[in-house]
Scaffold this motif. Structure first.
Motif, PDB file in Angstrom:
ATOM      1  N   GLN A   1       0.708  -1.028  -0.014  1.00  0.00           N
ATOM      2  CA  GLN A   1      -0.082   0.038  -0.060  1.00  0.00           C
ATOM      3  C   GLN A   1       0.881   1.354  -0.036  1.00  0.00           C
ATOM      4  N   ILE A   2       1.818   1.206   0.752  1.00  0.00           N
ATOM      5  CA  ILE A   2       3.041   2.334   0.617  1.00  0.00           C
ATOM      6  C   ILE A   2       3.490   2.547  -0.474  1.00  0.00           C
ATOM      7  N   GLU A   3       4.096   1.385  -1.250  1.00  0.00           N
ATOM      8  CA  GLU A   3       4.465   1.534  -2.759  1.00  0.00           C
ATOM      9  C   GLU A   3       3.371   1.775  -3.601  1.00  0.00           C
ATOM     10  N   GLY A   4       2.222   1.626  -3.384  1.00  0.00           N
ATOM     11  CA  GLY A   4       1.168   1.989  -4.556  1.00  0.00           C
ATOM     12  C   GLY A   4       1.235   0.873  -5.461  1.00  0.00           C
ATOM     13  N   ARG A   5       1.356  -0.363  -5.204  1.00  0.00           N
ATOM     14  CA  ARG A   5       1.574  -1.511  -6.086  1.00  0.00           C
ATOM     15  C   ARG A   5       0.872  -2.583  -5.634  1.00  0.00           C
ATOM     16  N   ALA A   6       0.540  -3.608  -6.472  1.00  0.00           N
ATOM     17  CA  ALA A   6      -0.263  -4.968  -6.225  1.00  0.00           C
ATOM     18  C   ALA A   6       0.864  -6.052  -6.487  1.00  0.00           C
ATOM     19  N   LEU A   7       0.835  -7.107  -5.997  1.00  0.00           N
ATOM     20  CA  LEU A   7       1.851  -8.370  -6.207  1.00  0.00           C
ATOM     21  C   LEU A   7       1.364  -9.534  -6.230  1.00  0.00           C
ATOM     22  N   ALA A   8       1.579 -10.582  -7.490  1.00  0.00           N
ATOM     23  CA  ALA A   8       0.881 -11.738  -7.596  1.00  0.00           C
ATOM     24  C   ALA A   8       1.778 -12.352  -6.684  1.00  0.00           C
ATOM     25  N   VAL A   9       0.834 -13.225  -5.996  1.00  0.00           N
ATOM     26  CA  VAL A   9       1.462 -14.236  -4.849  1.00  0.00           C
ATOM     27  C   VAL A   9       0.852 -15.708  -5.061  1.00  0.00           C
ATOM     28  N   MET A  10       1.790 -16.680  -4.780  1.00  0.00           N
ATOM     29  CA  MET A  10       1.230 -17.986  -4.558  1.00  0.00           C
ATOM     30  C   MET A  10       1.678 -18.572  -3.249  1.00  0.00           C
ATOM     31  N   VAL A  11       0.506 -19.385  -2.971  1.00  0.00           N
ATOM     32  CA  VAL A  11       0.492 -19.787  -1.523  1.00  0.00           C
ATOM     33  C   VAL A  11       1.165 -21.193  -1.486  1.00  0.00           C
ATOM     34  N   GLN A  12       2.198 -21.452  -0.528  1.00  0.00           N
ATOM     35  CA  GLN A  12       3.144 -22.223  -0.221  1.00  0.00           C
ATOM     36  C   GLN A  12       2.342 -23.455  -0.031  1.00  0.00           C
ATOM     37  N   VAL A  13       2.420 -24.631  -0.243  1.00  0.00           N
ATOM     38  CA  VAL A  13       1.841 -25.802   0.544  1.00  0.00           C
ATOM     39  C   VAL A  13       2.872 -26.837   0.689  1.00  0.00           C
ATOM     40  N   ASN A  14       2.893 -27.305   1.988  1.00  0.00           N
ATOM     41  CA  ASN A  14       3.728 -28.568   2.229  1.00  0.00           C
ATOM     42  C   ASN A  14       2.929 -30.022   1.962  1.00  0.00           C
ATOM     43  N   THR A  15       3.218 -30.467   0.901  1.00  0.00           N
ATOM     44  CA  THR A  15       2.606 -31.552   0.159  1.00  0.00           C
ATOM     45  C   THR A  15       3.537 -32.872   0.797  1.00  0.00           C
TER      46      THR A  15
ATOM     47  N   PRO B   1      -3.656 -13.570  -5.527  1.00  0.00           N
ATOM     48  CA  PRO B   1      -3.184 -14.927  -5.276  1.00  0.00           C
ATOM     49  C   PRO B   1      -3.516 -15.500  -6.734  1.00  0.00           C
ATOM     50  N   CYS B   2      -2.484 -16.116  -7.471  1.00  0.00           N
ATOM     51  CA  CYS B   2      -2.491 -16.602  -8.734  1.00  0.00           C
ATOM     52  C   CYS B   2      -2.335 -18.171  -8.831  1.00  0.00           C
ATOM     53  N   GLY B   3      -1.902 -18.766  -7.814  1.00  0.00           N
ATOM     54  CA  GLY B   3      -1.593 -20.399  -7.814  1.00  0.00           C
ATOM     55  C   GLY B   3      -0.946 -20.791  -6.705  1.00  0.00           C
ATOM     56  N   LEU B   4      -0.564 -21.966  -6.442  1.00  0.00           N
ATOM     57  CA  LEU B   4      -0.114 -22.768  -5.365  1.00  0.00           C
ATOM     58  C   LEU B   4       1.401 -23.146  -5.774  1.00  0.00           C
ATOM     59  N   MET B   5       2.189 -23.292  -4.598  1.00  0.00           N
ATOM     60  CA  MET B   5       3.595 -23.778  -4.939  1.00  0.00           C
ATOM     61  C   MET B   5       3.900 -24.622  -3.941  1.00  0.00           C
ATOM     62  N   THR B   6       4.857 -25.730  -4.205  1.00  0.00           N
ATOM     63  CA  THR B   6       5.331 -26.832  -3.371  1.00  0.00           C
ATOM     64  C   THR B   6       6.905 -27.324  -3.707  1.00  0.00           C
ATOM     65  N   LEU B   7       7.359 -27.577  -2.617  1.00  0.00           N
ATOM     66  CA  LEU B   7       8.428 -28.524  -2.793  1.00  0.00           C
ATOM     67  C   LEU B   7       8.284 -29.766  -2.543  1.00  0.00           C
ATOM     68  N   ALA B   8       8.555 -30.515  -3.580  1.00  0.00           N
ATOM     69  CA  ALA B   8       8.478 -32.036  -3.434  1.00  0.00           C
ATOM     70  C   ALA B   8       9.696 -32.676  -2.295  1.00  0.00           C
ATOM     71  N   MET B   9       9.333 -33.900  -2.104  1.00  0.00           N
ATOM     72  CA  MET B   9      10.177 -34.658  -1.152  1.00  0.00           C
ATOM     73  C   MET B   9      11.630 -34.686  -2.043  1.00  0.00           C
ATOM     74  N   LEU B  10      12.579 -34.304  -1.429  1.00  0.00           N
ATOM     75  CA  LEU B  10      14.182 -34.364  -2.087  1.00  0.00           C
ATOM     76  C   LEU B  10      14.473 -36.001  -2.032  1.00  0.00           C
ATOM     77  N   SER B  11      14.001 -36.561  -3.020  1.00  0.00           N
ATOM     78  CA  SER B  11      14.223 -37.949  -3.194  1.00  0.00           C
ATOM     79  C   SER B  11      14.501 -38.368  -4.503  1.00  0.00           C
TER      80      SER B  11
ATOM     81  N   GLN C   1       8.276 -41.490  -4.611  1.00  0.00           N
ATOM     82  CA  GLN C   1       8.390 -40.449  -3.431  1.00  0.00           C
ATOM     83  C   GLN C   1       8.075 -39.144  -3.810  1.00  0.00           C
ATOM     84  N   VAL C   2       8.400 -38.749  -4.899  1.00  0.00           N
ATOM     85  CA  VAL C   2       8.221 -37.459  -5.650  1.00  0.00           C
ATOM     86  C   VAL C   2       6.985 -37.150  -6.154  1.00  0.00           C
ATOM     87  N   ARG C   3       6.454 -37.894  -7.095  1.00  0.00           N
ATOM     88  CA  ARG C   3       5.293 -37.834  -7.738  1.00  0.00           C
ATOM     89  C   ARG C   3       4.090 -37.317  -7.064  1.00  0.00           C
ATOM     90  N   PRO C   4       3.638 -38.088  -5.787  1.00  0.00           N
ATOM     91  CA  PRO C   4       2.495 -37.843  -5.022  1.00  0.00           C
ATOM     92  C   PRO C   4       2.391 -36.453  -4.571  1.00  0.00           C
TER      93      PRO C   4
END
Length: 288
Positions: A152-166, A195-205, A210-213
């Protein structure tokens, strides 16, 4: 709120792929060759785009539906300028202070945009609000409040994604999947956040099974939210997949893949610099 709910953009459903069909490339973790010239960057970018296209073909997707986000974390200004000369116009960074310094150092490249993809403390929100074109790791109302105030101070909007722990791992940031719907409802109070989407980090495997799910869970969550929640109608983006697993992520519906080492080369700093819980057992897992 709008008086009517927009129709969600149609997303092709991923075709089931066996885990044997597409392997991870985590064996290359820490071993990717350094890109030291414009030609190196062009070659790495071309190779990555080819692999993106091949993954799309396997599931009947348009390669144009996937955005490649090169990740320049830990890399020098000189390396960033080489990437820019090779055609990169948006880069991803994990640490906001590092991203801020690089944004300032490359101010002569006005069309270079920055996406912050790592965990953000509230006291750094003012940096992201000033320069970032996208923030992919929103996971708390406290952070949403801090970003809203600074935007609001900068006078701009920001595209954000919600991070999900999958993956359910305690050492990873992100909301539990069951809390995302309520969180999105609360974001209505912050008009500067888009809000424009979701983000995740898969299991580091190294094991695809283990990654695909993790990727399947994020896609199914997004699809369910868009059907059930008016606030989720514009959640078109699924940011998932990195250098070692982005092809699997694309097979499961990724629209943004965050690729660092496969483009820039292995990082000089240890993994613990970005993943505090990364340890020798993780190295053993990746080597399998």
């Amino acid at each position: 709120m709008h008086s009517s709910t927009p129709t969600p953009k149609a997303t092709p459903k991923a075709t089931p792929i066996s885990d044997e069909a597409t392997s991870t490339r985590h064996d290359m973790h820490g071993h990717w060759p350094q890109a030291g010239s414009v030609e190196d960057f062009r070659r790495n970018l071309d190779t990555t785009h080819e692999r993106i296209a091949a993954a799309c073909r396997r599931v009947g997707r348009d390669p144009g539906s996937v955005r490649l986000l090169p990740v320049s974390k830990t890399k020098s200004e000189a390396s960033i300028r080489l990437a820019y000369a090779a055609g990169c116009r948006r880069l991803g960074e994990n640490k906001p202070q590092e991203a801020w310094q690089k944004w300032q150092a490359t101010s002569d490249l006005p069309d270079l945009q920055w996406s912050v993809i790592g965990h953000l403390q509230t006291n750094k929100a003012k940096l992201v609000a000033r320069f970032a074109s996208e923030f992919q790791a929103l996971d708390s109302l406290r952070l949403a409040e801090a970003l809203e105030r600074r935007l609001q101070i900068e006078g701009r909007a920001l595209a954000v994604m919600v991070q999900v722990n999958t993956s359910g791992e305690a050492n990873k940031y992100g909301l539990p999947p069951e809390e995302v719907a309520g969180f999105l409802r609360q974001l209505r109070a912050f008009p500067a956040l888009r809000p424009c989407g979701l983000m995740t980090l898969a299991m580091l495997s190294a094991r695809p099974e283990q990654v695909r799910p993790c990727f399947v869970l994020l896609r199914q969550l997004r699809d369910r939210l868009r059907q059930e929640l008016p606030e989720a109608a514009h959640l078109d983006e699924l940011s998932m997949g990195m250098s070692g697993d982005y092809e699997i992520a694309i097979e499961e519906g990724a629209t943004v893949v965050r690729v660092g080492q496969a483009i820039f080369g292995a990082r000089d700093l240890p993994d613990t610099h970005y993943w505090p819980a990364f340890n020798a057992s993780d190295e053993t897992e990746l080597a399998r």
